[in-house]
Scaffold this active site. Structure first.
Site, PDB file in Angstrom:
ATOM      1  N   CYS A 136       0.860  -1.189   0.000  1.00 42.02           N
ATOM      2  CA  CYS A 136       0.000   0.000   0.000  1.00 42.02           C
ATOM      3  C   CYS A 136       0.896   1.238   0.000  1.00 42.02           C
ATOM      4  O   CYS A 136       1.732   1.383  -0.876  1.00 42.02           O
ATOM      5  CB  CYS A 136      -0.970  -0.035   1.178  1.00 42.02           C
ATOM      6  SG  CYS A 136      -2.072  -1.463   1.185  1.00 42.02           S
TER       7      CYS A 136
ATOM      8  N   ASP B  30      -8.387  -1.678  -7.526  1.00 41.09           N
ATOM      9  CA  ASP B  30      -7.764  -0.644  -6.705  1.00 41.09           C
ATOM     10  C   ASP B  30      -7.983   0.723  -7.346  1.00 41.09           C
ATOM     11  O   ASP B  30      -7.263   1.096  -8.280  1.00 41.09           O
ATOM     12  CB  ASP B  30      -6.269  -0.924  -6.559  1.00 41.09           C
ATOM     13  CG  ASP B  30      -5.587   0.022  -5.592  1.00 41.09           C
ATOM     14  OD1 ASP B  30      -6.240   0.986  -5.131  1.00 41.09           O
ATOM     15  OD2 ASP B  30      -4.407  -0.195  -5.286  1.00 41.09           O
TER      16      ASP B  30
ATOM     17  N   HIS C  88      -7.062  -3.518  -3.094  1.00 35.84           N
ATOM     18  CA  HIS C  88      -5.999  -2.788  -2.411  1.00 35.84           C
ATOM     19  C   HIS C  88      -5.833  -3.378  -1.011  1.00 35.84           C
ATOM     20  O   HIS C  88      -6.752  -3.350  -0.201  1.00 35.84           O
ATOM     21  CB  HIS C  88      -6.392  -1.313  -2.324  1.00 35.84           C
ATOM     22  CG  HIS C  88      -5.349  -0.434  -1.726  1.00 35.84           C
ATOM     23  ND1 HIS C  88      -4.313   0.089  -2.455  1.00 35.84           N
ATOM     24  CD2 HIS C  88      -5.190   0.025  -0.464  1.00 35.84           C
ATOM     25  CE1 HIS C  88      -3.554   0.838  -1.674  1.00 35.84           C
ATOM     26  NE2 HIS C  88      -4.068   0.817  -0.452  1.00 35.84           N
TER      27      HIS C  88
END
Length: 252
Positions: free
Chosen positions: A134, A189, A221
């Site tokens: 991330c 995402d 994500h």
């Protein structure tokens, strides 16, 4: 897989003291170093477990709490499992702290992390690898670009905003890379849509970077994070295969 030892430690920086987790094979020998960057939720048992798994393959793995300016980890209270219901409240607390971690601060901190690895008797001489998840994927890329002589491999998994219109967008730094790079994007995402992936790949191609950029199907994500609702076992397994292949080629 080696037996692994994990321990908490503190690392001094110009701005304070970083609490961190270190995992390494418990055999008394030095091993290639890896700087593992956390996701936004921070240093917690699931990331310690990831560091331990990686260390078991023969690496000395450092996981810093990059939000140390806000306090020791966990900087906000976290449940054992982060579901869709819990996420908004957690991010409401985290966002102001994340905004405080400017690119300049992140790169300055990275130098302290790399200095610690270079000085540790648990780490072999030579360049290290870095991987991030991330927001950590962005930090890994910025670190590799800022310290090209110290990073041999950089990996980024389900990172968002790697290519934006901002002047300091991460993709604008790739011409500084000497590391081999790997990017594992999530196809679900919104923070890294298809046009962003294409912009990143165009920048990498123009810079002549050795890289692979892949989109993981049916992945959200956060697909590597076992303590969240975004976790995807198949995508996580694929991530481990690609990460270990990358480090095996570049770190020995």
């Amino acid at each position: 897989m080696s037996t692994v030892h994990g321990t908490a430690l503190d690392i001094p920086t110009r701005d304070g003291v970083v609490d961190a987790w270190l995992a390494h094979p418990d055999n008394g020998r030095a091993h290639p170093g890896v700087l593992l960057y956390m996701d936004a939720y921070g240093l917690r048992p699931s990331l310690e477990a990831m560091a331990g798994r990686l260390a078991g393959h023969g690496y000395t793995v450092l996981v810093p709490n990059v939000l140390y300016r806000a306090g020791r980890a966990p900087v906000v209270e976290l449940p054992d499992f982060i579901g869709a219901a819990e996420r908004p409240e957690i991010f409401e607390q985290l966002l102001p702290l994340l905004h405080q971690l400017t690119p300049e601060r992140a790169v300055r901190d990275a130098g302290a992390y790399l200095d610690w690895l270079a000085a540790s008797p648990l780490v072999t001489d030579g360049p290290v690898g870095t991987t991030g998840y991330c927001m950590g994927g962005v930090l890994a890329l910025r670190t590799a670009a800022a310290h090209p002589d110290r990073i041999a491999a950089v990996a980024s998994f389900h990172a968002g905003r790697l290519a934006t219109d901002a002047e300091d967008s991460p993709h604008r730094l790739v011409d500084r890379l000497t590391a081999e790079a790997y990017f594992g994007h999530a196809d679900q995402d919104p923070s890294m849509p298809a046009e962003g992936i294409k912009a990143l790949e165009r920048a990498l191609d123009a810079a002549g970077v050795r890289y692979r950029s892949e989109v993981y199907e049916a992945a959200r994500h956060g697909y590597t994070q076992t303590d969240t609702a975004a976790y995807n076992g198949a995508a996580d397994d694929r991530h481990w295969r690609n990460l270990l292949e990358l480090f095996g080629r570049t770190l020995g």
